[in-house]
Structure formats: structure tokens, C-alpha cells
Scaffold this motif. Structure first.
Motif, short mmCIF file in Angstrom:
data_model
loop_
_atom_site.label_atom_id
_atom_site.label_comp_id
_atom_site.label_asym_id
_atom_site.label_seq_id
_atom_site.Cartn_x
_atom_site.Cartn_y
_atom_site.Cartn_z
N ARG A 151 0.82 -1.22 0.00
CA ARG A 151 0.00 0.00 0.00
C ARG A 151 0.85 1.27 0.00
O ARG A 151 0.49 2.28 -0.61
N ALA A 152 1.99 1.24 0.66
CA ALA A 152 2.79 2.44 0.85
C ALA A 152 3.62 2.78 -0.38
O ALA A 152 4.02 1.90 -1.14
N ASP A 153 3.90 4.06 -0.54
CA ASP A 153 4.87 4.49 -1.54
C ASP A 153 6.28 4.14 -1.08
O ASP A 153 7.13 3.77 -1.88
N THR A 154 6.52 4.28 0.22
CA THR A 154 7.81 3.92 0.82
C THR A 154 7.56 3.29 2.18
O THR A 154 6.76 3.80 2.97
N THR A 155 8.24 2.19 2.45
CA THR A 155 8.20 1.56 3.76
C THR A 155 9.58 1.71 4.40
O THR A 155 10.59 1.36 3.79
N LEU A 156 9.61 2.24 5.62
CA LEU A 156 10.87 2.48 6.32
C LEU A 156 11.12 1.42 7.38
O LEU A 156 10.20 0.96 8.05
N LEU A 157 12.38 1.04 7.50
CA LEU A 157 12.85 0.19 8.60
C LEU A 157 13.98 0.92 9.30
O LEU A 157 14.59 1.83 8.74
N ILE A 158 14.30 0.48 10.51
CA ILE A 158 15.20 1.23 11.36
C ILE A 158 16.67 0.96 11.09
O ILE A 158 17.55 1.68 11.57
N SER A 159 16.98 -0.06 10.30
CA SER A 159 18.38 -0.38 9.98
C SER A 159 18.44 -1.16 8.68
O SER A 159 17.44 -1.72 8.22
N GLU A 160 19.63 -1.23 8.12
CA GLU A 160 19.81 -2.02 6.91
C GLU A 160 19.55 -3.49 7.18
O GLU A 160 19.05 -4.22 6.32
N ASN A 161 19.86 -3.94 8.39
CA ASN A 161 19.60 -5.33 8.74
C ASN A 161 18.11 -5.63 8.76
O ASN A 161 17.65 -6.64 8.21
N ALA B 267 8.08 -3.65 -3.70
CA ALA B 267 7.82 -2.44 -2.94
C ALA B 267 9.11 -1.67 -2.68
O ALA B 267 10.20 -2.23 -2.63
N ARG B 268 8.95 -0.35 -2.50
CA ARG B 268 10.10 0.48 -2.19
C ARG B 268 10.37 0.43 -0.69
O ARG B 268 9.54 0.88 0.11
N ILE B 269 11.53 -0.07 -0.31
CA ILE B 269 11.90 -0.23 1.09
C ILE B 269 13.16 0.59 1.35
O ILE B 269 14.11 0.55 0.55
N ALA B 270 13.19 1.33 2.43
CA ALA B 270 14.36 2.15 2.77
C ALA B 270 14.65 2.04 4.26
O ALA B 270 13.78 1.67 5.06
N ALA B 271 15.89 2.33 4.62
CA ALA B 271 16.30 2.30 6.03
C ALA B 271 16.63 3.70 6.51
O ALA B 271 17.36 4.44 5.84
N ILE B 272 16.06 4.09 7.61
CA ILE B 272 16.42 5.33 8.30
C ILE B 272 16.69 4.97 9.76
O ILE B 272 15.81 4.49 10.47
N GLY B 273 17.93 5.16 10.17
CA GLY B 273 18.33 4.74 11.51
C GLY B 273 17.91 5.70 12.60
O GLY B 273 17.37 6.78 12.34
N ASN B 274 18.16 5.30 13.82
CA ASN B 274 17.90 6.15 14.98
C ASN B 274 19.08 7.06 15.24
O ASN B 274 20.24 6.69 15.03
N GLY B 275 18.78 8.24 15.71
CA GLY B 275 19.82 9.17 16.11
C GLY B 275 19.90 9.30 17.61
O GLY B 275 19.25 8.58 18.37
N ILE B 276 20.70 10.23 18.06
CA ILE B 276 20.85 10.48 19.49
C ILE B 276 21.09 11.97 19.68
O ILE B 276 21.75 12.62 18.86
N ASP B 277 20.53 12.52 20.73
CA ASP B 277 20.77 13.92 21.09
C ASP B 277 22.03 13.94 21.95
O ASP B 277 21.97 13.83 23.18
N ALA B 278 23.18 14.07 21.29
CA ALA B 278 24.46 13.99 22.00
C ALA B 278 24.73 15.22 22.85
O ALA B 278 25.61 15.20 23.71
N GLY B 279 23.98 16.31 22.64
CA GLY B 279 24.10 17.46 23.52
C GLY B 279 23.44 17.21 24.86
O GLY B 279 23.89 17.69 25.90
#
Length: 407
Positions: free
Chosen positions: A171-181, A196-208
Motif C-alpha cells: 500500500r505504501a509508496d515507501t516503507t521504512l525500517l530502522i536499519s539495513e539489517n 515495494a520500495r523499502i528504505a532504512a532510516i536509523g535512529n539518532g541520538i541527542d548527543a548534547g
């Protein structure tokens, strides 16, 4: 471009647990593009009190209490042949609000955070749909069943969630996962949605925020000799509970043979009855919910993360690394973070003696211990800032505006 509809299974405020942290940063990033209308649930009084924070970011919102008993969600799931994960988050008011918002606002993109909320995507919506599954949840329930936990229920949940994940990918134009794995795992499980179009967007951290230079170590812990091991997280989440229990039952007796004054600190809300029952074990303190985990990380000597069932990227690991705290973890907990063993952290099997051995080698060399903590923070700064993690989202959202202009 038009407006964005953002659907999340939990209110992204306050950002005080893994899924809420990710949703929080995604929402704020999207709000930089266009007005965002948010539909989500609250579960605790702290959640409900954060409605004002949500209102400052969202152009409009629908916030409902998620109070459906698990037993009722289970009955609905059986009668409808759906996963419990979906029926637990089904609410007619949210569905009606979605329909009304799309009719009244210029919605060109629907962003779904977590698969539970994919049930609210209207079939006739012609705009762009982005679904952030984060993790492949169906695998988690399959792992529970494989481990002998409520085998029939977890096997059923895993099977039905897999079908829902495939439906959403189609259904989605893009499906995101949290890591390449996680992306690779998901791609191997797709049937009819294999293109389907699958992409990975990882988690970040507020290092400040997670910066040891701005945090005072917890005084009570820092005053005792240690070494001090710390584990943070939502403690009624089954993988966290299992890891903490394993540490208390297996790792602590093994470590005490070499370090009799070693202490283990479990820090996180909603510790289970099993954890509270065993909390009087030698050298163990279950702190429960605390206003700020950073003093505990600052006072600890090492973060111990022996997860055996883990999906995606562990925020608890990134937070500890940002605090210059060496991390000893299992391969499962290391998934999705491309740090180097022996330099940025220590990876070991979930074996008490092996973990004690790896810790002992590091603990005996204080220079190496200090160097690893510095390397851990440097790794986070270079590879896991939120702006860097979310940069690929810009092009995805822009695609909606380009399609609109071309129409």
C-alpha cells in the motif's frame, strides 16, 4: 506542498522511551516541511499531560486514551482474524478523525509510525503514504514462540502481523525500517509486495543532552566501590525483562566470583513482578522509573545489554555510548549499529563466563576503559546525529510536492 497527516500509536511526547523518541524526532522534522496533523494515543498521565507540547508542534491533533483491555483486544482479534497488535489500537474516533481531517485539510502525505496505525490509511487516499515499521515485529513474535513462550498465541500473532506488514508494504509508496539489517530481513519476507520500495532510516541520538560533561553522576552509586553495571529501558517490555533476569540469575553470580563488590542497576519504568521479586539478590538494585537516566549512566562503569531477542536499533546502547560509557552487549543488541568490536564497544555471546572475561580484560586496563568510552561517544557523534539520520526523509517528502506540482 500540502499538509501531512501523522499517525502514531503513542503520543511522541515526552520522548522518554525508544519508540517515542524516534516518533518525536520524525514529527519535528516533518513539521519543518509543512503543517502536520497528528492522531495518536496516550497511556499514562505523563503522556496526557504532554498534550500541550504536542499542540505546539501539530497544526491540529486527535489524542485519545488507549484503555482497551488486552482481553477485549484478544477477543476482537479472534473474531476478526486480525493481530491483537491491531485490535489493541483500533478506535472508531481515530478513524473518523482521519476521514474528517483528509476531507477538511489539504493532506498530500500520510506518515504512519508503527504498523499498528496502518489500519487507518483510507483505501481511496490518492496522496503519498510513508509507513515507518521501525522493526519487523512479526519476527519478534515468531522468536517468542520459538523460545516456548505462549507458543500458539505468539505464532498466530507473528503469522498475521507478517500478512499485515506485507499489505502495508504494498500500500505504501515507501516503507521504512530502522536499519539495513531490518530492511534485509523484511525484504526476504515479502511475497506479493516484493517490488515495494523499502528504505532504512536509523535512529539518532541527542548527543548534547547525553553528554557526560553536563551531568552529575548519581551520588549513591558513585560513592560505592563497584564495579557498577547498568541496564536501562522499559522494564515491562519482555526482551528487557528477560535480559535483566538473566543478568541477575546468571551474570551477577559469575561476576561476583571475581569482583565481590560488583553491583547491577536496573533503571526503567514498570519493573515486572518477577524483577521486583528477585531484586533483593546480592548486589542488585531495581530503581524503577527515574526522572533522568543520565546520572545513572554517568555513575556506572559499564552498560550491560545482554538482549537475546532484539529488533532494530537499541536507543539504550546509543545513549550509553554518548555518555562515554563502555557497552558490553550481545550480537542481537548490536544489530543496526555499525560500531567496531574492541574499539567502540564489546560484543560477547549471552554466556555469563564469556561476558565476565570480556569485562575483566577491559576493567583491568583503566586506560583502555577510558579510551573505549571516548571512542563510543565519538562514534555516536559521527554516525548517529538526528539530522544525519533523517536527511533521507527530505527527498521522500519532497516527492509528494513534486507529484502534486506535476498533476
Amino acid at each position: 506542498m500540502g499538509d501531512i497527516l501523522f499517525l502514531a500509536h503513542r503520543i511522541p511526547f515526552p520522548p522518554d522511551r525508544g519508540d517515542k523518541i524516534r516518533a518525536h524526532h520524525l514529527l519535528k522534522h516533518l513539521a519543518g516541511f509543512a503543517p502536520v496533523h497528528v492522531g495518536c494515543f496516550w497511556e499514562t498521565e505523563k503522556d496526557r499531560e504532554a498534550e500541550g507540547d504536542l499542540a505546539q508542534v501539530a497544526a491540529s491533533h486527535c489524542l485519545l486514551r488507549r484503555a482497551k483491555p488486552l482481553a477485549l483486544a484478544g477477543v476482537e482479534a479472534v473474531l476478526s482474524a486480525r493481530p491483537v497488535s491491531l485490535t489493541a489500537f483500533h478506535h472508531r474516533t481515530i478513524a473518523e478523525w482521519v476521514t474528517r481531517t483528509i476531507a477538511e485539510r489539504d493532506i498530500t502525505t500520510i506518515f504512519v509510525f508503527s504498523g499498528q496505525m496502518g489500519q487507518y490509511i483510507p483505501q481511496d487516499f490518492a496522496g503519498q503514504v510513508i509507513v515507518d515499521l521501525c522493526d519487523v515485529d512479526s519476527v519478534k513474535f515468531e522468536d517468542y514462540a520459538e523460545a516456548g513462550e505462549r507458543v500458539w498465541l505468539n505464532r498466530r500473532e507473528g503469522r498475521l502481523l507478517r500478512q499485515e506488514e506485507e499489505r502495508l508494504a504494498h500500500r505504501a509508496d515507501t516503507t521504512l525500517l530502522i536499519s539495513e539489517n531490518e530492511k534485509a530481513v523484511f525484504q526476504t519476507r515479502l511475497g506479493n509486495a516484493a517490488g515495494a520500495r523499502i528504505a532504512a532510516i536509523g535512529n539518532g541520538i541527542d548527543a548534547g543532552f547525553f553528554d557526560p560533561s553536563v551531568v552529575e553522576p548519581h551520588g549513591e552509586i558513585a560513592s560505592r566501590p563497584g564495579p557498577h553495571f547498568v541496564f536501562t529501558g522499559q522494564m515491562d517490555y519482555r526482551p528487557n525483562e528477560a535480559a535483566a533476569l538473566w543478568t541477575i540469575e546468571h551474570f551477577m553470580p559469575a561476576v561476583h566470583t571475581r569482583y565481590p563488590q560488583a553491583e547491577y542497576h536496573v533503571v526503567g519504568r514498570n519493573p515486572t513482578a518477577a524483577l521486583l521479586t528477585i531484586a533483593n539478590a546480592p548486589g542488585v538494585t531495581v530503581w524503577g522509573e527515574v526522572p533522568d537516566v543520565r546520572p545513572f549512566l554517568a555513575a556506572a562503569d559499564i552498560a550491560l545489554t545482554p538482549l537475546t531477542i532484539a529488533r532494530g536499533v537499541q536507543n539504550k546502547v546509543l545513549e550509553a555510548m554518548a555518555m562515554e560509557l563502555p557497552v558490553l552487549l550481545t550480537e542481537q543488541a548490536a544489530t543496526g549499529i555499525a560500531a567496531q568490536d574492541g574499539q567502540d564497544w564489546l560484543v560477547a555471546p549471552a554466556d555469563a563466563d564469556a561476558m565476565v572475561e570480556r569485562f575483566g580484560a577491559l576493567w583491568s586496563d583503566r586506560t583502555a576503559h577510558h579510551t573505549m568510552g571516548k571512542a563510543a561517544r565519538r562514534f555516536v557523534l559521527e554516525h548517529h546525529s538526528w539530522p544525519a539520520m533523517l536527511a533521507p526523509l527530505d527527498a521522500m517528502v519532497a516527492a509528494s510536492a513534486e507529484a502534486r506540482d506535476a498533476a
